[in-house]
Design a protein around this motif. Structure first.
Motif, PDB file in Angstrom:
ATOM      1  N   GLN A 116       3.533 -16.516   0.455  1.00 40.30           N
ATOM      2  CA  GLN A 116       4.026 -17.701   0.046  1.00 40.30           C
ATOM      3  C   GLN A 116       4.320 -18.422   0.650  1.00 40.30           C
ATOM      4  O   GLN A 116       4.525 -19.380   0.171  1.00 40.30           O
ATOM      5  N   LEU A 117       5.981 -18.047   0.627  1.00 40.21           N
ATOM      6  CA  LEU A 117       6.387 -18.591   1.282  1.00 40.21           C
ATOM      7  C   LEU A 117       7.177 -18.954   3.053  1.00 40.21           C
ATOM      8  O   LEU A 117       7.719 -20.048   3.449  1.00 40.21           O
ATOM      9  N   GLY A 118       5.935 -18.255   3.828  1.00 39.82           N
ATOM     10  CA  GLY A 118       5.901 -17.822   4.967  1.00 39.82           C
ATOM     11  C   GLY A 118       7.211 -16.849   5.202  1.00 39.82           C
ATOM     12  O   GLY A 118       7.326 -16.995   6.622  1.00 39.82           O
ATOM     13  N   LEU A 119       8.022 -16.361   4.801  1.00 39.61           N
ATOM     14  CA  LEU A 119       8.494 -15.063   4.947  1.00 39.61           C
ATOM     15  C   LEU A 119       8.119 -13.711   4.825  1.00 39.61           C
ATOM     16  O   LEU A 119       7.096 -13.514   4.859  1.00 39.61           O
ATOM     17  N   VAL A 120       8.881 -13.110   6.081  1.00 43.19           N
ATOM     18  CA  VAL A 120       8.484 -11.513   6.444  1.00 43.19           C
ATOM     19  C   VAL A 120       9.691 -10.788   6.232  1.00 43.19           C
ATOM     20  O   VAL A 120      10.935 -11.142   6.974  1.00 43.19           O
ATOM     21  N   PHE A 132      14.501  -8.881  -0.783  1.00 42.08           N
ATOM     22  CA  PHE A 132      14.281  -8.432   1.227  1.00 42.08           C
ATOM     23  C   PHE A 132      14.853  -9.809   1.654  1.00 42.08           C
ATOM     24  O   PHE A 132      15.767 -10.260   1.113  1.00 42.08           O
ATOM     25  N   ILE A 133      14.671  -9.237   2.289  1.00 44.46           N
ATOM     26  CA  ILE A 133      16.089 -10.296   3.999  1.00 44.46           C
ATOM     27  C   ILE A 133      15.099 -10.772   5.354  1.00 44.46           C
ATOM     28  O   ILE A 133      15.214  -9.882   5.544  1.00 44.46           O
ATOM     29  N   GLY A 134      14.653 -11.724   5.376  1.00 46.13           N
ATOM     30  CA  GLY A 134      14.672 -11.777   6.812  1.00 46.13           C
ATOM     31  C   GLY A 134      14.175 -13.315   7.999  1.00 46.13           C
ATOM     32  O   GLY A 134      15.919 -14.152   7.194  1.00 46.13           O
ATOM     33  N   THR A 135      14.354 -13.921   8.846  1.00 44.32           N
ATOM     34  CA  THR A 135      14.206 -14.393   9.621  1.00 44.32           C
ATOM     35  C   THR A 135      13.960 -15.655   8.803  1.00 44.32           C
ATOM     36  O   THR A 135      12.704 -15.634   8.649  1.00 44.32           O
ATOM     37  N   ALA A 136      14.128 -16.797   9.236  1.00 39.37           N
ATOM     38  CA  ALA A 136      14.124 -18.357   8.307  1.00 39.37           C
ATOM     39  C   ALA A 136      12.952 -18.700   8.443  1.00 39.37           C
ATOM     40  O   ALA A 136      12.425 -19.173   8.027  1.00 39.37           O
ATOM     41  N   ASN A 137      12.341 -18.592   9.518  1.00 36.73           N
ATOM     42  CA  ASN A 137      10.922 -18.281   9.966  1.00 36.73           C
ATOM     43  C   ASN A 137      10.693 -20.013  10.418  1.00 36.73           C
ATOM     44  O   ASN A 137       9.682 -20.322   9.684  1.00 36.73           O
ATOM     45  N   GLY A 164      25.143 -26.023   3.758  1.00 38.03           N
ATOM     46  CA  GLY A 164      23.806 -27.265   4.586  1.00 38.03           C
ATOM     47  C   GLY A 164      23.603 -26.901   5.573  1.00 38.03           C
ATOM     48  O   GLY A 164      23.260 -27.450   6.319  1.00 38.03           O
ATOM     49  N   ARG A 165      24.770 -25.822   6.013  1.00 40.45           N
ATOM     50  CA  ARG A 165      24.131 -25.078   7.114  1.00 40.45           C
ATOM     51  C   ARG A 165      22.271 -24.563   7.764  1.00 40.45           C
ATOM     52  O   ARG A 165      21.786 -24.860   6.774  1.00 40.45           O
ATOM     53  N   PRO A 166      21.975 -24.412   8.932  1.00 38.40           N
ATOM     54  CA  PRO A 166      20.767 -24.458   9.441  1.00 38.40           C
ATOM     55  C   PRO A 166      20.710 -22.854   8.612  1.00 38.40           C
ATOM     56  O   PRO A 166      21.376 -22.220   9.144  1.00 38.40           O
ATOM     57  N   LEU A 167      19.537 -22.555   8.331  1.00 34.22           N
ATOM     58  CA  LEU A 167      19.046 -21.437   8.001  1.00 34.22           C
ATOM     59  C   LEU A 167      18.809 -20.433   9.589  1.00 34.22           C
ATOM     60  O   LEU A 167      17.530 -20.577  10.198  1.00 34.22           O
ATOM     61  N   ALA A 168      19.288 -19.030   9.475  1.00 33.96           N
ATOM     62  CA  ALA A 168      19.309 -18.545   9.990  1.00 33.96           C
ATOM     63  C   ALA A 168      18.183 -16.733   9.450  1.00 33.96           C
ATOM     64  O   ALA A 168      17.505 -16.236   9.664  1.00 33.96           O
ATOM     65  N   ARG A 169      18.639 -16.472   7.825  1.00 35.60           N
ATOM     66  CA  ARG A 169      18.229 -15.236   7.060  1.00 35.60           C
ATOM     67  C   ARG A 169      18.125 -15.940   5.548  1.00 35.60           C
ATOM     68  O   ARG A 169      19.610 -16.803   5.135  1.00 35.60           O
TER      69      ARG A 169
END
Length: 249
Positions: A116-120, A132-137, A164-169
């Motif tokens: 639903q969130l576009g995350l794998v 579960f954890i993955g790249t921010a995609n 406010g950091r950019p998301l990587a994970r």
């Protein structure tokens, strides 16, 4: 049509039920018809869901939240009696899967929320590997993740934006998994998505800079039960319908 005992055995294997230490029994909780033809799936075995399943002509209900929990008073009185009585009067099987349904890599609540969130997920974390954890995609900020969650779930999440950091994970774990926040941080998350928030998470988010999103317990766990029931229906040629019983929690 398939025999109830075959359904129970198949779901036990599919969801690896024996692998989990859980808060209640997984599998068949109330025995009804010996043959399964029509399944209703839902999040919780509430009286409203049971009545809707009766009206739909179902002989089997499959849910995430069943009727029996560790430490619960086991007497069949009040609301619990009403639910069990209705199931038994209409010969309806009740199957419930809690942590096994959260954890399944493709059909479970976490995997389905990820879709639903576009995350794998590319890794797991936390007790019994439920997180579960993955790249921010492509979701470059906590605000963007919150907007995606609102669009997917139909409700605005409680957002603690961190630093406010950019998301990587991004890490996630559906339902009442706010206690997994520190494990998500240790796993390298820049943001954590779950259903609920408790008092400590606000401070932890502010002090670590990791964003926290509480998107609703019910809202984040709407997807696993219908995915499993649809898979079961396709496997055995059964009828299936997901019935949503709204819950603001």
């Amino acid at each position: 049509m398939v025999q109830r005992v075959e359904v129970e055995a198949y779901l036990g294997r599919l969801l690896a039920v024996d692998r989990f230490k859980d808060y209640g029994p997984n599998g068949l909780q109330v025995e009804g018809a010996g043959e399964v033809r029509r399944i209703v799936s839902g999040v919780t075995a509430s009286l409203a869901l049971i009545d809707a399943a009766i009206e739909d002509g179902a002989d089997t209900i499959l849910v995430h939240h069943g009727l029996f929990w560790r430490g619960q008073d086991g007497r069949l009185t009040g609301w619990l009696k009403a639910r069990v009585q209705r199931l038994m009067a209409h010969g309806i099987n009740l199957f419930a899967y809690h942590l096994p349904l959260d954890a399944h890599a493709e059909l479970g609540n976490n995997a389905q929320l990820g879709l639903q969130l576009g995350l794998v997920a590319d890794a797991r974390f936390g007790e019994q590997d439920l997180g579960f954890i993955g790249t921010a995609n492509g979701l470059d900020s906590a605000q963007a993740l919150a907007l995606r969650a609102e669009a997917a779930l139909g409700r605005r999440p409680v957002l603690l934006p961190g630093d406010g950091r950019p998301l990587a994970r991004v890490a996630w774990c559906t339902g009442g998994a706010q206690g997994y926040f520190e494990a998500a941080i240790a796993a390298g998350a820049d943001a954590f998505v779950t259903g609920e928030i408790s008092e400590p998470q606000a401070h932890i988010s502010r002090e670590t800079g990791v964003a926290f999103l509480a998107c609703g317990h019910h809202a984040t766990e709407r997807f696993g039960a219908p995915a499993v029931a649809a898979h079961l229906a396709q496997t055995y040629g059964l009828q299936h319908r997901f019935i949503e019983i709204d819950n603001p929690a």
